[in-house]
Motif scaffolding. Structure first.
Motif, mmCIF file in Angstrom:
data_model
loop_
_atom_site.group_PDB
_atom_site.id
_atom_site.type_symbol
_atom_site.label_atom_id
_atom_site.label_comp_id
_atom_site.label_asym_id
_atom_site.label_seq_id
_atom_site.Cartn_x
_atom_site.Cartn_y
_atom_site.Cartn_z
ATOM 1 N N GLU A 201 0.833 -1.205 0.000
ATOM 2 C CA GLU A 201 0.000 0.000 0.000
ATOM 3 C C GLU A 201 0.868 1.257 0.000
ATOM 4 O OE1 GLU A 201 -3.194 2.120 2.995
ATOM 5 O OE2 GLU A 201 -3.271 -0.066 2.739
ATOM 6 N N ASP A 202 0.551 2.170 -0.894
ATOM 7 C CA ASP A 202 1.280 3.425 -1.064
ATOM 8 C C ASP A 202 0.449 4.537 -0.435
ATOM 9 O OD1 ASP A 202 2.033 5.977 -2.312
ATOM 10 O OD2 ASP A 202 3.301 4.798 -3.645
ATOM 11 N N ASP A 203 0.899 5.075 0.695
ATOM 12 C CA ASP A 203 0.122 6.075 1.427
ATOM 13 C C ASP A 203 -0.124 7.330 0.596
ATOM 14 O OD1 ASP A 203 0.005 4.418 3.617
ATOM 15 O OD2 ASP A 203 1.716 5.346 4.633
ATOM 16 N N GLU A 204 0.877 7.721 -0.178
ATOM 17 C CA GLU A 204 0.726 8.929 -0.999
ATOM 18 C C GLU A 204 -0.343 8.726 -2.078
ATOM 19 O OE1 GLU A 204 3.438 11.714 -3.993
ATOM 20 O OE2 GLU A 204 4.413 10.467 -2.467
ATOM 21 N N MET A 206 -2.816 6.530 -1.936
ATOM 22 C CA MET A 206 -4.098 6.442 -1.244
ATOM 23 C C MET A 206 -4.663 7.835 -0.993
ATOM 24 S SD MET A 206 -5.147 3.258 -0.581
ATOM 25 C CE MET A 206 -6.058 3.187 0.974
ATOM 26 N N ALA A 207 -3.803 8.787 -0.646
ATOM 27 C CA ALA A 207 -4.256 10.166 -0.420
ATOM 28 C C ALA A 207 -4.755 10.791 -1.713
ATOM 29 C CB ALA A 207 -3.124 11.001 0.168
ATOM 30 N N CYS A 218 -7.191 -0.664 -0.250
ATOM 31 C CA CYS A 218 -6.079 -1.366 -0.891
ATOM 32 C C CYS A 218 -6.109 -2.807 -0.401
ATOM 33 C CB CYS A 218 -4.753 -0.699 -0.547
ATOM 34 S SG CYS A 218 -3.315 -1.469 -1.351
#
Length: 243
Positions: A201-204, A206-207, A218
């Motif tokens: 999972e890529d937090d950026e 997701m934002a 995700c």
């Protein structure tokens, strides 16, 4: 047992030499494994397809209604597209592919799933750049060359390895609030955008999704990797446009 290795085709493309190969690895079973390479980089393999199939299943299970119009971005070896066609609610499937040789391999049925795709009247190949068509002015363009401005129930994307690991640097601009938002204009209210990734999972990212979508998730898709003798995973992002 057939040949352990065969190079089926190799053709120039707009981003480099692209090669289709078939191999057998007796230690992991009596089956053909199809591979696609771009230059010296492996693009895809039929060895691990769980997440490509899950991309269709997770994305389409999140849709509502019947007579679904669906876009698959990236033809590859056809696993996401064929998985989408197994959903009876799908009435139309556009498969957008930038590399003409990949479409030709399917049309000529040089890959196993080409026959299934070619035989299904719901499926249609679109030769073009997913990323260019995604941000096109809906009044004059979009994913369907026969119907500018058409909206879809789901857009399923499997092209880059992840939002950071790109096949080409120019793809980076897509994974932004602005361009994801432009793509979302081609979704019906409540429509689904889903995307495969080779990484966690890529937090950026997701934002970015949460800026214009709801129900953002995700999903981790696990599978056994015999080469490493352990469990591996890919991820599938799923997000819904409000409406």
């Amino acid at each position: 047992m057939g040949l352990l290795f065969e190079q089926i085709d190799s053709q120039p493309s707009v981003i480099g030499e692209i090669t289709l190969r078939r191999r057998r690895i007796p230690a992991i079973g009596d089956r053909d494994i199809y591979e696609v390479k771009l230059g010296e980089e492996f693009l895809m393999s039929s060895m691990f397809v769980d997440a490509e199939i899950a991309l269709s299943d997770l994305g389409l299970n999140a849709t509502k209604g019947d007579n679904l119009s669906v876009v698959v971005g990236g033809l590859g070896l056809g696993y996401t597209a064929v998985a989408a066609l197994k959903h009876e609610r799908v009435s139309e499937l556009l498969v957008v592919e930038y590399l003409e040789p990949v479409i030709r391999w399917h049309r000529q049925e040089l890959v196993p799933l080409g026959k299934e795709l070619n035989a299904d009247p719901r499926a249609r190949y679109v030769h073009g750049s997913f990323f260019d068509l995604a941000v096109a002015d809906p009044e004059t363009g979009g994913f369907d060359p026969d119907a500018p401005g058409k909206q879809f129930d789901a857009i399923l994307l499997d092209i880059d390895h992840s939002p950071r690991a790109l096949l080409h640097d120019s793809n980076a601009s897509f994974y932004t609030v602005d361009n994801i938002g432009l793509m979302a204009r081609q979704l019906k209210p409540g429509g689904i955008f889903a995307m495969w990734s080779n990484e966690g999972e890529d937090d950026e990212f997701m934002a970015v999704l949460r800026d214009g979508f709801i129900d953002v998730a995700c999903h981790v898709v696990k599978f056994y990797n015999p080469f490493q003798n352990r469990e591996s995973f890919n991820t599938v992002y799923v997000a819904r446009i409000p409406g």
